[in-house]
Design a protein around this motif. Structure first.
Motif, PDB file in Angstrom:
ATOM      1  N   ALA A   1      10.540  20.944 -18.514  1.00  7.54           N
ATOM      2  CA  ALA A   1      11.685  21.719 -18.030  1.00  7.54           C
ATOM      3  C   ALA A   1      11.406  22.367 -16.677  1.00  7.54           C
ATOM      4  N   ARG A   2      10.769  21.613 -15.785  1.00  6.32           N
ATOM      5  CA  ARG A   2      10.571  22.037 -14.393  1.00  6.32           C
ATOM      6  C   ARG A   2      11.204  20.998 -13.476  1.00  6.32           C
ATOM      7  N   SER A   3      11.656  21.463 -12.335  1.00  7.32           N
ATOM      8  CA  SER A   3      12.344  20.557 -11.410  1.00  7.32           C
ATOM      9  C   SER A   3      11.427  19.996 -10.335  1.00  7.32           C
ATOM     10  N   ASP A   4      10.137  20.360 -10.361  1.00  7.68           N
ATOM     11  CA  ASP A   4       9.232  19.924  -9.296  1.00  7.68           C
ATOM     12  C   ASP A   4       9.335  18.416  -9.065  1.00  7.68           C
ATOM     13  N   ASN A   5       9.183  17.663 -10.174  1.00  3.11           N
ATOM     14  CA  ASN A   5       9.135  16.216 -10.049  1.00  3.11           C
ATOM     15  C   ASN A   5      10.476  15.626  -9.618  1.00  3.11           C
ATOM     16  N   LEU A   6      11.568  16.143 -10.168  1.00  6.53           N
ATOM     17  CA  LEU A   6      12.863  15.536  -9.895  1.00  6.53           C
ATOM     18  C   LEU A   6      13.426  15.909  -8.535  1.00  6.53           C
TER      19      LEU A   6
ATOM     20  N   GLY B   1       0.810  -1.218   0.000  1.00  7.02           N
ATOM     21  CA  GLY B   1       0.000   0.000   0.000  1.00  7.02           C
ATOM     22  C   GLY B   1       0.835   1.255   0.000  1.00  7.02           C
ATOM     23  N   THR B   2       1.936   1.236   0.755  1.00 14.53           N
ATOM     24  CA  THR B   2       2.830   2.400   0.806  1.00 14.53           C
ATOM     25  C   THR B   2       3.433   2.680  -0.560  1.00 14.53           C
ATOM     26  N   LEU B   3       3.849   1.629  -1.261  1.00 11.90           N
ATOM     27  CA  LEU B   3       4.470   1.825  -2.574  1.00 11.90           C
ATOM     28  C   LEU B   3       3.457   2.352  -3.583  1.00 11.90           C
ATOM     29  N   ILE B   4       2.230   1.865  -3.500  1.00 10.78           N
ATOM     30  CA  ILE B   4       1.185   2.398  -4.378  1.00 10.78           C
ATOM     31  C   ILE B   4       1.004   3.895  -4.112  1.00 10.78           C
ATOM     32  N   GLY B   5       1.044   4.292  -2.846  1.00 11.48           N
ATOM     33  CA  GLY B   5       0.938   5.706  -2.504  1.00 11.48           C
ATOM     34  C   GLY B   5       2.093   6.525  -3.043  1.00 11.48           C
ATOM     35  N   ARG B   6       3.298   5.976  -2.986  1.00 11.95           N
ATOM     36  CA  ARG B   6       4.459   6.706  -3.500  1.00 11.95           C
ATOM     37  C   ARG B   6       4.403   6.840  -5.017  1.00 11.95           C
ATOM     38  N   LEU B   7       3.949   5.790  -5.685  1.00 12.70           N
ATOM     39  CA  LEU B   7       3.769   5.880  -7.137  1.00 12.70           C
ATOM     40  C   LEU B   7       2.751   6.958  -7.471  1.00 12.70           C
ATOM     41  N   THR B   8       1.638   6.967  -6.765  1.00 15.61           N
ATOM     42  CA  THR B   8       0.607   7.971  -7.011  1.00 15.61           C
ATOM     43  C   THR B   8       1.133   9.370  -6.735  1.00 15.61           C
ATOM     44  N   GLY B   9       1.884   9.529  -5.646  1.00 13.69           N
ATOM     45  CA  GLY B   9       2.444  10.840  -5.316  1.00 13.69           C
ATOM     46  C   GLY B   9       3.419  11.330  -6.369  1.00 13.69           C
ATOM     47  N   PHE B  10       4.258  10.418  -6.871  1.00 15.42           N
ATOM     48  CA  PHE B  10       5.214  10.837  -7.896  1.00 15.42           C
ATOM     49  C   PHE B  10       4.507  11.201  -9.192  1.00 15.42           C
ATOM     50  N   LEU B  11       3.471  10.464  -9.530  1.00 17.11           N
ATOM     51  CA  LEU B  11       2.685  10.825 -10.708  1.00 17.11           C
ATOM     52  C   LEU B  11       2.068  12.214 -10.541  1.00 17.11           C
ATOM     53  N   ALA B  12       1.648  12.530  -9.327  1.00 19.60           N
ATOM     54  CA  ALA B  12       1.014  13.829  -9.081  1.00 19.60           C
ATOM     55  C   ALA B  12       1.985  14.986  -9.305  1.00 19.60           C
ATOM     56  N   VAL B  13       3.261  14.821  -8.903  1.00 22.66           N
ATOM     57  CA  VAL B  13       4.221  15.915  -9.107  1.00 22.66           C
ATOM     58  C   VAL B  13       4.847  15.868 -10.493  1.00 22.66           C
ATOM     59  N   SER B  14       4.581  14.822 -11.252  1.00 24.38           N
ATOM     60  CA  SER B  14       5.189  14.673 -12.578  1.00 24.38           C
ATOM     61  C   SER B  14       4.407  15.365 -13.679  1.00 24.38           C
ATOM     62  N   LYS B  15       3.249  15.892 -13.367  1.00 29.37           N
ATOM     63  CA  LYS B  15       2.409  16.479 -14.411  1.00 29.37           C
ATOM     64  C   LYS B  15       2.690  17.967 -14.607  1.00 29.37           C
TER      65      LYS B  15
END
Length: 527
Positions: free
Chosen positions: A331-336, A313-327
């Motif tokens: 050329a933005r550093s938010d996600n990285l 469940g934690t990993l699913i949450g981290r995947l979802t969180g990373f997808l949220a900052v990846s949008k």
């Protein structure tokens, strides 16, 4: 106002515009230090080794191209090698000075002055950190692939050893059909191996170099981008320079595959937690993977299984969180900014969990007698009995289904078992349902109702017959062993390249100015 012919001072409005250009004059606000820079410096232990290697490779490349003079290259090489030998926790990373790259710059400048500034030639800070992230992630991915292969091995071995451990397989926690514990268990080896292969694909994506990308359009200082890739053991470089700086799809894929891997383990853990209960007692979790209650002396909790389920469940949450900052826009550093810590920590959690699941599987006790008792007490042979009625009595399957269903219901009310059904009950049910005779009077149904015989008939590909299960387990074991070999070969290649780069730097500082341009020759011999 006197017109003296001189340009007038810019208005306050225009001065504000000018203040947006050039580096900040004042230091960072404390709030930024406490949030952003503290966050990034918390990730420095994950990036430290990769940053050292990225800097060494960049410096070697620049010196070979004649960009950095020997004296400066020699001083920088010495200070970088000191950084290589310094554990991350002892390196002076400090949020007060900015992100980890800034702390490194400050430290190097304090050691050798402005010669440290040569590291900036043709490379923004993000390139160094992107490389460091890939170097770390490729190592963790390799570990995770190894652990996945070892989990598949453990599953295959236990499955092969239980090819005749009779079990009532279930759907919706209800008895479905006779099977074996081996057939049940080996079904988990296949998705584990598939996810491990997907992780190998993710490793191939990670193992390409973003080096030489410059800011977005490359660098005029570098004639080719292959040297940095070669020095760091990458399998080539990312083709498009802008893409090299900002691509994240492979990181999303790695997280997704790791999440899928743990989801499979969570399914298995949930089954085992139910089966380890007093009500089922199919398996016993080893002491080392259990925990006692501090209040209730009789309780033995399968604690490891809770860790596995929660990690999924934690990993699913981290995947979802990373997808949220990846949008964000390109050329933005938010996600990285978040990827530097989130991706390695998520993969590390997947690694620890996969190793835990392997330990649970290897050490658990399979209670074969209890499984057989449950199988013998139920009616899981009903499907085979209905098919027998259909084929022998020449009735359609719906009629056969209803006849057997009526017989099962009445036998169950009388406290009987599936193996207690007989021809007389089927005839009675047929009269009750359709007013027909099946012609089964006096027919011995013992073999038809024997769960072991039913399982032994499942010889089609993928079936539960013991020889088929043993063959599938052997195939999975062979595939897992081959995968393990590929992963370990990748590790050896990575470690060789990284060690060769450090050795190259050490050999360079042992030379003299006349030999200073012979770095490339030394590495070519090593490769």
């Amino acid at each position: 106002m006197i017109d003296d012919g001189l340009p007038s001072a810019p208005s306050a409005h225009h001065r504000g515009g000018l203040d947006r250009l050039g580096p900040p004059v004042e230091g960072p606000a404390q709030e930024l230090i406490d949030s952003g820079f503290a966050l990034e410096n918390a990730d420095s232990p994950l990036l430290h080794a990769g940053l050292n290697l990225a800097d060494l490779a960049h410096l070697v490349d620049l010196h070979e191209r004649g960009v950095v003079p020997y004296s400066a290259a020699e001083q920088l090489m010495r200070v970088l090698l000191r950084a290589v030998r310094t554990p991350a926790e002892d390196f002076p990373y400090d949020p007060a000075f900015g992100e980890p790259y800034n702390s490194r710059e400050r430290y190097f400048t304090a050691q050798i002055g402005d010669d440290a500034g040569w590291l900036h030639a043709g490379r923004p800070r993000r390139e160094a950190v992107r490389i460091a992230l890939r170097l770390h992630v490729r190592s963790v991915l390799e570990d995770l692939i190894e652990a996945s292969a070892e989990l598949a091995q453990a599953i295959a071995k236990v499955a092969a050893g239980n090819s005749t451990t009779w079990l009532p397989d279930q759907t919706y926690l209800q008895h479905a059909q006779p099977s074996t514990f081996g057939h049940y268990l080996v079904s988990f080896a296949y998705p584990v191996l598939r996810d491990a292969e997907r992780l190998m694909d993710a490793l191939a994506w990670v193992n390409t170099s973003p080096g030489g990308a410059g800011c977005v359009n490359g660098s005029r200082l570098l004639a080719d981008r292959g040297r940095v890739a070669e020095l760091l053991g990458f399998e080539g470089f990312i083709q498009h320079t802008r893409d090299a700086m900002w691509q994240i799809d492979g990181l999303i894929a790695a997280l997704s595959h790791a999440s899928s891997l743990l989801t499979t383990q969570s399914k298995l853990a949930e089954d085992l937690e139910i089966w380890a209960s007093n009500e089922f007692d199919y398996i016993t979790i080893a002491d080392g993977f259990s925990r006692s209650s501090v209040l209730m002396p009789q309780k033995r909790n399968p604690y490891a299984l809770s860790i596995i389920r929660g990690a999924s469940g934690t990993l699913i949450g981290r995947l979802t969180g990373f997808l949220a900052v990846s949008k964000s826009p390109s050329a933005r550093s938010d996600n990285l900014i978040y990827a530097y810590g989130e991706i390695p920590r998520a993969l590390d959690l997947a690694l620890r969990t996969t190793r835990l699941t392997s330990g649970v599987i290897r050490s658990m006790t399979v209670n074969a007698d209890r499984m057989w008792e449950a199988l013998e007490s139920g009616f899981s042979q009903a499907t085979d009995l209905a098919e027998f009625v259909m084929q022998t009595c020449r009735v359609d399957y719906r009629t056969a289904y209803q006849v057997v269903g009526i017989a099962v219901r009445e036998a169950s009310r009388e406290g009987l078992r599936g193996i207690d059904l007989d021809a007389a009950r089927l005839e009675s049910a047929a009269q009750q349902y359709a007013g027909i005779s099946l012609g089964l009077e006096g027919r011995d149904l013992t073999e038809i109702l024997d769960p072991r015989h039913i399982v032994e008939t499942r010889t089609l590909a993928g079936g539960a017959a013991p020889p088929v299960v043993e063959a599938m387990a052997a195939d999975c074991l062979a595939e897992a062993t081959a995968l393990l070999g590929r992963a370990r070969a990748a590790r050896a290649s990575f470690e060789h390249s990284e060690a060769a780069l450090v050795a190259l730097a050490e050999n360079f500082i042992k030379g003299d100015p006349a030999e200073g341009n012979d770095i490339k020759g030394e590495t070519d011999e090593r490769h």
